[in-house]
Design an enzyme around this catalytic site. Sequence first.
Site, PDB file in Angstrom:
ATOM      1  CB  CYS A 102      -0.883  -0.042   1.242  1.00 31.84           C
ATOM      2  SG  CYS A 102      -1.983   1.348   1.393  1.00 31.84           S
ATOM      3  CB  CYS A 109      -5.089  13.914   1.804  1.00 35.45           C
ATOM      4  SG  CYS A 109      -6.399  13.733   0.565  1.00 35.45           S
ATOM      5  CB  CYS A 113     -12.583  11.932   3.920  1.00 38.94           C
ATOM      6  SG  CYS A 113     -12.456  11.902   2.113  1.00 38.94           S
ATOM      7  CB  CYS A 116      -9.491  10.147   6.170  1.00 45.04           C
ATOM      8  SG  CYS A 116      -7.846   9.794   5.550  1.00 45.04           S
ATOM      9  CB  CYS A 340      -8.005   2.047   5.625  1.00 42.94           C
ATOM     10  SG  CYS A 340      -7.842   0.599   4.644  1.00 42.94           S
TER      11      CYS A 340
HETATM   12  N1  SAH Z   1      -7.387   8.980  -1.170  1.00 46.69           N
HETATM   13  C1  SAH Z   1      -7.729   7.717  -1.709  1.00 46.69           C
HETATM   14  C2  SAH Z   1      -6.799   6.621  -1.293  1.00 46.69           C
HETATM   15  C3  SAH Z   1      -6.330   6.626   0.129  1.00 46.69           C
HETATM   16  S1  SAH Z   1      -7.553   6.317   1.350  1.00 46.69           S
HETATM   17  C4  SAH Z   1      -9.149   7.369  -1.373  1.00 46.69           C
HETATM   18  O1  SAH Z   1      -9.771   8.060  -0.583  1.00 46.69           O
HETATM   19  O2  SAH Z   1      -9.654   6.414  -1.950  1.00 46.69           O
HETATM   20  C5  SAH Z   1      -7.725   4.562   1.226  1.00 46.69           C
HETATM   21  C6  SAH Z   1      -9.029   4.009   1.792  1.00 46.69           C
HETATM   22  O3  SAH Z   1      -9.042   4.137   3.222  1.00 46.69           O
HETATM   23  C7  SAH Z   1     -10.264   4.728   1.283  1.00 46.69           C
HETATM   24  O4  SAH Z   1     -11.177   3.772   0.779  1.00 46.69           O
HETATM   25  C8  SAH Z   1     -10.818   5.399   2.499  1.00 46.69           C
HETATM   26  O5  SAH Z   1     -12.207   5.501   2.399  1.00 46.69           O
HETATM   27  C9  SAH Z   1     -10.354   4.480   3.606  1.00 46.69           C
HETATM   28  N2  SAH Z   1     -10.305   5.105   4.929  1.00 46.69           N
HETATM   29  C10 SAH Z   1      -9.957   6.368   5.231  1.00 46.69           C
HETATM   30  N3  SAH Z   1     -10.042   6.575   6.557  1.00 46.69           N
HETATM   31  C11 SAH Z   1     -10.455   5.410   7.116  1.00 46.69           C
HETATM   32  C12 SAH Z   1     -10.701   4.987   8.456  1.00 46.69           C
HETATM   33  N4  SAH Z   1     -10.543   5.805   9.483  1.00 46.69           N
HETATM   34  N5  SAH Z   1     -11.089   3.716   8.656  1.00 46.69           N
HETATM   35  C13 SAH Z   1     -11.218   2.870   7.604  1.00 46.69           C
HETATM   36  N6  SAH Z   1     -10.989   3.215   6.347  1.00 46.69           N
HETATM   37  C14 SAH Z   1     -10.611   4.468   6.081  1.00 46.69           C
HETATM   38 FE1  SF4 Z   2      -7.698  11.958   1.308  1.00 47.77          FE
HETATM   39 FE2  SF4 Z   2      -8.235  10.322   3.325  1.00 47.77          FE
HETATM   40 FE3  SF4 Z   2     -10.229  11.234   1.823  1.00 47.77          FE
HETATM   41 FE4  SF4 Z   2      -8.517   9.427   0.808  1.00 47.77          FE
HETATM   42  S1  SF4 Z   2      -9.940   9.100   2.506  1.00 47.77           S
HETATM   43  S2  SF4 Z   2      -9.248  11.305  -0.176  1.00 47.77           S
HETATM   44  S3  SF4 Z   2      -6.615  10.074   1.840  1.00 47.77           S
HETATM   45  S4  SF4 Z   2      -8.880  12.492   3.122  1.00 47.77           S
END
Ligand code: SAH
Ligand code: SF4
Length: 359
Positions: A102, A109, A113, A116, A340
């Site tokens: 990964c 970023c 979100c 995240c 993640c």
């Molecule tokens: N920015 C991209 C890739 C990185 S995030 C994206 O958002 O797809 C990778 C994955 O981790 C995404 O599917 C996101 O929804 C998930 N993710 C982010 N924060 C998380 C959390 N706290 N618990 C579980 N999954 C999470």
């Molecule tokens: Fe960025 Fe996290 Fe959203 Fe992926 S899930 S787009 S890393 S803020």
Amino acid sequence: MELLVGKTLKELRDWAVQKGLERYRADQIYHWIYKKWEDDPERFTNLSKDLRRWLKENARFHALEKVEKVEGPDSVKYLFRTDDGHLVETVLIKEKDHWTLCVSTQIGCNVGCTFCATARDGLIRNLTAAEIVDQLLWVQKDIKDLPKPWHKVRNVVFMGMGEPLANFNNLKKAVEIFVDQKGVDVSKRRLTVSSSGILYQLKKMAEDPVLSQVNLAISLNAPDQETREKIMPVTRTNRFEDLWKFLTNYPLPEGRKITLEYVLIKGVNDSPEHARKLARLVAPHRKRFKVNLIPFNPSPTLPYERPSEEVVRRFQKILLDEAIIATIRWSKGQEVFGACGQLRAKREIPLLGGGFVKN
Ligand code: SAH
Ligand code: SF4
């Protein structure tokens, strides 16, 4: 010092010619870097002694410095430092019969979100193609002497820190290097770009000769505009309906599916009603999609909780009953804070044998 990691074969040839070397020398060096995982030119045994010494003095074979490796039961987190002092995290995940790597594409970023941890820092900067590629090279160097099939990373997912499509050109170049059969040679079927769904960049991906051939995963995380907007502010400008229309029309390579990632957050998007809505949306296109449910991974900086296993299973069952492929990813790497959503640019990270590193 010229940084050779992150150069395509063509760029390496151009560089060699410009330095007065024969073109085939570039091919040899390319092979050492990307096939043999060798970072010390002294060991490039098919080159002359003089050339080896010259390379040692004039070329660099890593864009990142390896800082630490934290091993958990089913994952290994690597921590790297960039030249300008930022930390980059990469997670190697042990699957049943292969490794999945990964990789990160940005420091922080700015997609924002709310669930995240990476989003907490905002965007600090994009990683260069060399910094993206070097994550894999360091890991490969580390595992290359393990017995088969553990000697090589088989799958690569762009699901680490950052939004890959927001760093489009560097992502594109790194992917081109990863899939080149003369070098790293990761199968296009085993490489996945995960995106939060920024439409104009998704369109660019669909039109790109290389990126359109790798797997696409979309962090959907909700079945409608209202729910998605609450947790993913990008949905305000990238409307759910438009994203969905785009995905149902995306030009998929033969036999491929788009992965819909869905982080299940207690009391936010995990009700049977949400599941039924998602099922209604996906069912007419069940051949095109698979759903990957990710129970939320908590982090001290995030205001949410993970639903119970029962709630997760109930959600899954509603999808399965509609003959939709739906798997649950009980995230690996939690023990090493590499799961993640737990990756952050700035934070104290526990080290093997105690102590912390700080950014
Ligand atoms: N920015 C991209 C890739 C990185 S995030 C994206 O958002 O797809 C990778 C994955 O981790 C995404 O599917 C996101 O929804 C998930 N993710 C982010 N924060 C998380 C959390 N706290 N618990 C579980 N999954 C999470
Ligand atoms: Fe960025 Fe996290 Fe959203 Fe992926 S899930 S787009 S890393 S803020």
